[in-house]
Design a protein around this motif. Sequence first.
Motif, short mmCIF file in Angstrom:
data_model
loop_
_atom_site.label_atom_id
_atom_site.label_comp_id
_atom_site.label_asym_id
_atom_site.label_seq_id
_atom_site.Cartn_x
_atom_site.Cartn_y
_atom_site.Cartn_z
N ILE A 90 0.84 -1.20 0.00
CA ILE A 90 0.00 0.00 0.00
C ILE A 90 0.88 1.25 0.00
O ILE A 90 0.66 2.19 -0.79
N ALA A 91 1.88 1.30 0.86
CA ALA A 91 2.77 2.45 0.92
C ALA A 91 3.60 2.57 -0.36
O ALA A 91 3.84 3.68 -0.86
N ALA A 92 4.02 1.43 -0.91
CA ALA A 92 4.83 1.45 -2.14
C ALA A 92 4.04 2.01 -3.31
O ALA A 92 4.54 2.83 -4.09
N VAL A 93 2.80 1.58 -3.46
CA VAL A 93 1.96 2.06 -4.56
C VAL A 93 1.67 3.55 -4.40
O VAL A 93 1.59 4.29 -5.39
N ALA A 94 1.57 4.02 -3.16
CA ALA A 94 1.30 5.44 -2.90
C ALA A 94 2.55 6.30 -3.03
O ALA A 94 2.45 7.53 -2.90
N ASP A 95 3.70 5.69 -3.30
CA ASP A 95 4.97 6.42 -3.37
C ASP A 95 5.23 7.17 -2.07
O ASP A 95 5.73 8.29 -2.05
N ASP A 96 4.89 6.49 -0.97
CA ASP A 96 4.95 7.09 0.36
C ASP A 96 6.19 6.58 1.08
O ASP A 96 6.15 5.60 1.83
N LYS A 97 7.31 7.24 0.84
CA LYS A 97 8.58 6.76 1.36
C LYS A 97 8.65 6.84 2.89
O LYS A 97 9.25 5.98 3.52
N ALA A 98 8.05 7.86 3.48
CA ALA A 98 8.12 8.00 4.94
C ALA A 98 7.36 6.88 5.64
O ALA A 98 7.86 6.28 6.60
N THR A 99 6.15 6.59 5.18
CA THR A 99 5.37 5.51 5.78
C THR A 99 6.03 4.17 5.53
O THR A 99 6.08 3.31 6.42
N LEU A 100 6.55 3.98 4.34
CA LEU A 100 7.24 2.73 4.03
C LEU A 100 8.44 2.54 4.97
O LEU A 100 8.66 1.45 5.50
N ALA A 101 9.20 3.60 5.17
CA ALA A 101 10.35 3.51 6.07
C ALA A 101 9.94 3.11 7.47
O ALA A 101 10.59 2.29 8.13
N ALA A 102 8.81 3.67 7.95
CA ALA A 102 8.33 3.34 9.29
C ALA A 102 7.91 1.88 9.37
O ALA A 102 8.20 1.19 10.36
N LEU A 103 7.23 1.39 8.34
CA LEU A 103 6.81 -0.01 8.33
C LEU A 103 8.01 -0.95 8.32
O LEU A 103 8.05 -1.93 9.08
N LEU A 104 8.98 -0.66 7.48
CA LEU A 104 10.16 -1.52 7.39
C LEU A 104 10.95 -1.49 8.70
O LEU A 104 11.42 -2.52 9.17
N ALA A 105 11.06 -0.30 9.31
CA ALA A 105 11.77 -0.19 10.58
C ALA A 105 11.06 -0.97 11.69
O ALA A 105 11.70 -1.48 12.61
N ALA A 106 9.73 -1.08 11.57
CA ALA A 106 8.94 -1.81 12.58
C ALA A 106 8.99 -3.32 12.37
O ALA A 106 8.47 -4.07 13.20
N GLY A 107 9.58 -3.75 11.27
CA GLY A 107 9.72 -5.18 11.02
C GLY A 107 8.86 -5.74 9.92
O GLY A 107 8.83 -6.96 9.71
N ALA A 108 8.14 -4.89 9.19
CA ALA A 108 7.33 -5.38 8.06
C ALA A 108 8.27 -5.90 6.97
O ALA A 108 9.37 -5.40 6.78
N SER A 109 7.78 -6.90 6.25
CA SER A 109 8.60 -7.56 5.23
C SER A 109 8.36 -6.98 3.85
O SER A 109 7.23 -6.68 3.47
N ALA A 110 9.45 -6.85 3.10
CA ALA A 110 9.36 -6.44 1.69
C ALA A 110 9.32 -7.65 0.77
O ALA A 110 9.41 -7.49 -0.45
#
Length: 225
Positions: free
Chosen positions: A102-122
């Motif tokens: 969802i964050a990737a499609v939105a081109d939302d780098k800040a939210t993506l960074a937060a998700l990845l830092a929290a442990g979400a998988s790419a």
Amino acid sequence: MPLRNLMLTACLLAGAASAQVAPSTAQMAQYKGLHAAAQRGDLAKTEKLIAQKADLNARDEQGRTPLHVATFARQVPVIRALAQAGADLSLLENDRYDAVTIAAVADDKATLAALLAAGASAKLTTSRYDGTALIAAAHLGHDGVVRQLIAAGAPLDHVNNLHWTAVIESIVLGDGGPRHQRTLRALIDAGANLQLTDRHGNTPLQLARSRGYAEMVAMLEKAGR
């Protein structure tokens, strides 16, 4: 490009754009509990509900969890609170999108960074196309997001059910412009396999040539593929 291919590309672009559905105004008005707090970015309410043992992974009618809703709404503090409390970061909503995609499609780098830092998988397989967040971002030319996902270990050579990789999508669903060029460059530099073909046996180089994308052709030729 042949008319049939142009029509196919247009249909795929339209399908990709409509597949990911953010909460509507009517749905947001009906939200309660964690979904409502996530949508509004109400961190205090989120923390209170977490303390009261609210269901962190509750679903709305589209299968969205509070984490999905917070991601659509770009509510980073709420995302962090939900993740810290143990929300499942890998869940897919009804169209099979996870928060990272969802964050990737939105081109939302800040939210993506937060998700990845929290442990979400790419690395998850997502969407009706059995793709990945990286493929979706490459398709859209979100070059900054592509670099974030590569750094997070996204699978470079995943093949979706259209028989396309991130490299191929950056070409066949791109416009050949600067952002798609930077996307392709990031994938090449990361070591993506440039020999994988579409279902008709076309390599990325052949696909770029057929579309007249001279800059992409030059990149692929320099890479020796």
